[in-house]
Each structure stands twice: as structure tokens, then as C-alpha cells.
Design a protein around this motif. Structure first.
Motif, PDB file in Angstrom:
ATOM      1  N   LYS A  60       0.849  -1.194   0.000  1.00  0.00           N
ATOM      2  CA  LYS A  60       0.000   0.000   0.000  1.00  0.00           C
ATOM      3  C   LYS A  60       0.883   1.241   0.000  1.00  0.00           C
ATOM      4  O   LYS A  60       1.909   1.281   0.661  1.00  0.00           O
ATOM      5  CB  LYS A  60      -0.914   0.036   1.234  1.00  0.00           C
ATOM      6  N   ALA A  61       0.462   2.239  -0.763  1.00  0.00           N
ATOM      7  CA  ALA A  61       1.191   3.507  -0.800  1.00  0.00           C
ATOM      8  C   ALA A  61       0.197   4.651  -0.725  1.00  0.00           C
ATOM      9  O   ALA A  61      -0.949   4.541  -1.164  1.00  0.00           O
ATOM     10  CB  ALA A  61       2.009   3.618  -2.083  1.00  0.00           C
ATOM     11  N   SER A  62       0.651   5.739  -0.145  1.00  0.00           N
ATOM     12  CA  SER A  62      -0.137   6.973  -0.094  1.00  0.00           C
ATOM     13  C   SER A  62       0.801   8.088  -0.544  1.00  0.00           C
ATOM     14  O   SER A  62       1.904   7.821  -1.001  1.00  0.00           O
ATOM     15  CB  SER A  62      -0.645   7.225   1.329  1.00  0.00           C
ATOM     16  N   TRP A  63       0.379   9.316  -0.390  1.00  0.00           N
ATOM     17  CA  TRP A  63       1.245  10.425  -0.774  1.00  0.00           C
ATOM     18  C   TRP A  63       1.193  11.518   0.275  1.00  0.00           C
ATOM     19  O   TRP A  63       0.282  11.569   1.091  1.00  0.00           O
ATOM     20  CB  TRP A  63       0.872  10.959  -2.154  1.00  0.00           C
ATOM     21  N   TYR A  64       2.216  12.338   0.262  1.00  0.00           N
ATOM     22  CA  TYR A  64       2.255  13.489   1.163  1.00  0.00           C
ATOM     23  C   TYR A  64       2.711  14.698   0.370  1.00  0.00           C
ATOM     24  O   TYR A  64       3.449  14.575  -0.593  1.00  0.00           O
ATOM     25  CB  TYR A  64       3.090  13.229   2.407  1.00  0.00           C
ATOM     26  N   GLY A  65       2.200  15.863   0.762  1.00  0.00           N
ATOM     27  CA  GLY A  65       2.433  17.036  -0.064  1.00  0.00           C
ATOM     28  C   GLY A  65       2.623  18.310   0.715  1.00  0.00           C
ATOM     29  O   GLY A  65       3.605  18.495   1.419  1.00  0.00           O
ATOM     30  N   LYS A 137      -4.916   8.984  -5.653  1.00  0.00           N
ATOM     31  CA  LYS A 137      -5.517  10.126  -4.953  1.00  0.00           C
ATOM     32  C   LYS A 137      -5.547   9.925  -3.448  1.00  0.00           C
ATOM     33  O   LYS A 137      -5.607  10.883  -2.702  1.00  0.00           O
ATOM     34  CB  LYS A 137      -6.918  10.370  -5.478  1.00  0.00           C
ATOM     35  N   GLY A 138      -5.517   8.706  -2.992  1.00  0.00           N
ATOM     36  CA  GLY A 138      -5.531   8.405  -1.558  1.00  0.00           C
ATOM     37  C   GLY A 138      -4.515   7.315  -1.280  1.00  0.00           C
ATOM     38  O   GLY A 138      -3.319   7.518  -1.417  1.00  0.00           O
ATOM     39  N   ILE A 139      -5.008   6.139  -0.929  1.00  0.00           N
ATOM     40  CA  ILE A 139      -4.157   4.969  -0.711  1.00  0.00           C
ATOM     41  C   ILE A 139      -4.399   4.017  -1.866  1.00  0.00           C
ATOM     42  O   ILE A 139      -5.544   3.810  -2.280  1.00  0.00           O
ATOM     43  CB  ILE A 139      -4.482   4.290   0.634  1.00  0.00           C
ATOM     44  N   ALA A 140      -3.323   3.438  -2.385  1.00  0.00           N
ATOM     45  CA  ALA A 140      -3.457   2.536  -3.530  1.00  0.00           C
ATOM     46  C   ALA A 140      -2.568   1.314  -3.346  1.00  0.00           C
ATOM     47  O   ALA A 140      -1.576   1.351  -2.607  1.00  0.00           O
ATOM     48  CB  ALA A 140      -3.072   3.255  -4.816  1.00  0.00           C
ATOM     49  N   SER A 141      -2.935   0.254  -4.041  1.00  0.00           N
ATOM     50  CA  SER A 141      -2.103  -0.941  -4.077  1.00  0.00           C
ATOM     51  C   SER A 141      -1.026  -0.729  -5.139  1.00  0.00           C
ATOM     52  O   SER A 141      -1.332  -0.372  -6.280  1.00  0.00           O
ATOM     53  CB  SER A 141      -2.932  -2.176  -4.435  1.00  0.00           C
ATOM     54  N   VAL A 142       0.217  -0.944  -4.733  1.00  0.00           N
ATOM     55  CA  VAL A 142       1.345  -0.725  -5.640  1.00  0.00           C
ATOM     56  C   VAL A 142       2.308  -1.897  -5.552  1.00  0.00           C
ATOM     57  O   VAL A 142       2.283  -2.674  -4.597  1.00  0.00           O
ATOM     58  CB  VAL A 142       2.099   0.580  -5.311  1.00  0.00           C
TER      59      VAL A 142
END
Length: 158
Positions: A60-65, A137-142
Motif C-alpha cells: 500500500k502507498a499513499s502520498w504526502y504534499g 488520490k488516496g491509498i493505492a495498491s502498488v
């Protein structure tokens, strides 16, 4: 008197031979260290590859900005949410990884410049730019694939 001179001369020769022998041992051990270091590095790389092999599976991955933009990262540089970077708990800082969104199969290469994420069951926090290119855009499977130096050079030269 001659006996004393002969004795000192023999002692002098013995000391020279001893110094020469010790010097040879030191030089030989120094010269053999690069070989041992290369072997140890090879063992470390294979161990590191095994340690990160779980990353080649679904994560799982998310992002920060914006809230971190301009703040210092773990490697000391300022976080730039528009750069292709990511935070990972264990991958070496300044290493590269290919990240693939398993939903749309888009891939990007990111440089690991920070540690994290430290909450949830996520394996990686992507920069805003990397997440946008992946369509996250949120949390995704990567899928996270650590890249070796040869793979990194090949991808970056394209």
C-alpha cells in the motif's frame, strides 16, 4: 669491544627483519581488505535484496504534499512535493525504486529521500508529483521494485 659491536649489529639486522616482516603483514592485510570488502558487499547486496523482496509484491502507498513541502527529509534535503521522491521505512536513502500502480499499471521511478510512513500498514509515502503520475488520490495498491545501480543508470539515461 668488537663483540659488543657484532652483537649490536646482529640486533640491528634482527630488528630490520622484524620491521620488514611486520610491514609485509600489514601491507598484505591492507591489500586483501578490498577483496574481502567486495565479497562482503556482494553478500550484503544479496541479503538486502532478500530483505526487500517482499516489496515486489502488493503493498500500500499513499502520498504526502503541502504540509511537508520545504521541511527537511531524513537525508537532510528539503522536501519538494513536485519532485519524484518517496519515503520508505527500510530502502536505503538516495536509492531508487520503480513503483507501479496495480490498478492502472502506470509506473514511475522515485528516489528514496525520506523515512516513513509511520502509521497504518502502508509501505511507502510518495511525493505529490509521483502520486499524480501514478493516478493515486488516496491509498493505492502498488508494486515496489528496488532498483540496482545499473538499472537506475539505464532508466535515468533514457
Amino acid at each position: 669491544m668488537k663483540q659488543a659491536i657484532d652483537f649490536n649489529y646482529k640486533g640491528f639486522l634482527f630488528m630490520n627483519k622484524l620491521i620488514l616482516a611486520v610491514s609485509l603483514v600489514v601491507i598484505c592485510s591492507y591489500l586483501s581488505n578490498p577483496i574481502q570488502s567486495a565479497e562482503a558487499a556482494g553478500r550484503h547486496k544479496s541479503h538486502a535484496a532478500k530483505a526487500h523482496s517482499h516489496d515486489n509484491h502488493q503493498s500500500k502507498a499513499s502520498w504526502y504534499g503541502a504540509e511537508f513541502h520545504g521541511k527537511k527529509t531524513a537525508n537532510g534535503e528539503r522536501f519538494n512535493m513536485y519532485a519524484m521522491t518517496a519515503a520508505h521505512k527500510t530502502l536505503p536513502l538516495s536509492s531508487y525504486a520503480e513503483v507501479t500502480n496495480l490498478k492502472n499499471h502506470r509506473s514511475v521511478v522515485v528516489r528514496i529521500n525520506d523515512r516513513g510512513p509511520f502509521h497504518g500498514r502502508r509501505a511507502m509515502d510518495l511525493s505529490y508529483a509521483a502520486a499524480k503520475k501514478l493516478g493515486i488520490k488516496g491509498i493505492a495498491s502498488v508494486q515496489i521494485t528496488p532498483l540496482g545501480s545499473n538499472e537506475t543508470l539505464a532508466l535515468l539515461s533514457q
